[in-house]
Design a protein around this motif. Structure first.
Motif, short mmCIF file in Angstrom:
data_model
loop_
_atom_site.label_atom_id
_atom_site.label_comp_id
_atom_site.label_asym_id
_atom_site.label_seq_id
_atom_site.Cartn_x
_atom_site.Cartn_y
_atom_site.Cartn_z
N GLU A 27 15.90 5.28 12.35
CA GLU A 27 14.94 6.05 11.57
C GLU A 27 14.54 5.57 10.35
N TYR A 28 15.55 5.27 9.30
CA TYR A 28 15.00 4.77 8.01
C TYR A 28 14.48 3.06 8.33
N TRP A 29 15.00 2.38 9.76
CA TRP A 29 14.44 1.10 9.93
C TRP A 29 12.85 1.44 9.81
N VAL A 30 12.37 2.20 10.56
CA VAL A 30 11.02 2.49 10.62
C VAL A 30 10.32 3.17 9.39
N ARG A 31 10.98 3.98 8.86
CA ARG A 31 10.49 4.62 7.53
C ARG A 31 10.42 3.85 6.38
N GLU A 32 11.05 2.64 6.42
CA GLU A 32 11.06 1.49 5.43
C GLU A 32 10.16 0.70 5.75
N GLY A 33 9.44 0.60 6.85
CA GLY A 33 8.38 -0.24 7.29
C GLY A 33 8.80 -1.34 7.95
N PHE A 34 9.84 -1.42 8.37
CA PHE A 34 10.29 -2.82 9.03
C PHE A 34 9.79 -2.65 10.54
N GLY A 35 9.47 -3.90 11.16
CA GLY A 35 9.00 -3.79 12.44
C GLY A 35 9.97 -3.45 13.61
N PHE A 36 9.64 -2.99 14.71
CA PHE A 36 10.68 -2.67 15.69
C PHE A 36 9.93 -3.12 17.08
N ASP A 37 10.70 -2.94 18.12
CA ASP A 37 10.13 -3.51 19.55
C ASP A 37 10.31 -2.16 20.20
#
Length: 163
Positions: A129-139
């Protein structure tokens, strides 16, 4: 007036239990950092290039993994840790686990299972959740994605939060 009282005898809920002595607090917070890391530190280590010195493990289900995961993470669902860790992970390399987010303890359970198997391990606070919320890319199963940073979790006009 003591630290636990305020105006008209009202008990201050923050100080109802006094803060620990500084030496005890330092030991606690030092220990906490031995068990936890955060999304920004993981992202920084992965972005530096080369070997980050740890393996990032997504311990969620396959459906969750397909919905989105941190690039470069290893997929090892919590329930499969005992039977699959040995084939996916090197016991000499620290492991960082993550799950959905702060309301999920899957990463904690995976970290416990890995520690019981002898792996050095930390948990990534905030999870996916916080990976995405902090604006980092994801696959995802459809390809790479990135969302705008949430201004409630990270400064949008600064390189880092200054922590």
């Amino acid at each position: 007036m003591s630290v636990t009282t305020a105006v008209a005898g009202h008990v201050n809920p923050v100080l109802r239990v006094s803060p620990a002595p500084p030496a005890e607090a330092a030991a606690y917070f030092r220990a906490s950092l031995a068990f936890h890391t955060d999304v920004s530190d993981v992202a920084d280590a992965l972005a530096a290039g080369g070997d980050p010195g740890f393996v990032l493990v997504d311990c969620r289900s396959t459906e969750s993994w397909d919905q989105g995961h941190v690039p470069g993470a290893v997929h090892l669902p919590t329930a499969l840790v005992p039977e699959r860790a040995g084939e996916l992970l090197d016991p000499a390399v620290p492991v960082v686990t993550y799950c959905w987010g702060p309301a999920c303890n899957g990463a904690t359970r995976a970290a416990l299972a890995l520690a019981e198997l002898g792996y050095p391990v930390k948990e990534m606070l905030g999870g996916f959740e916080y990976w995405v919320r902090e604006g980092f890319g994801f696959d995802t199963w459809q390809g790479a994605e990135r969302r705008a940073a949430d201004p409630l979790t990270v400064p949008v006009d600064a390189a880092d939060c200054g922590c």
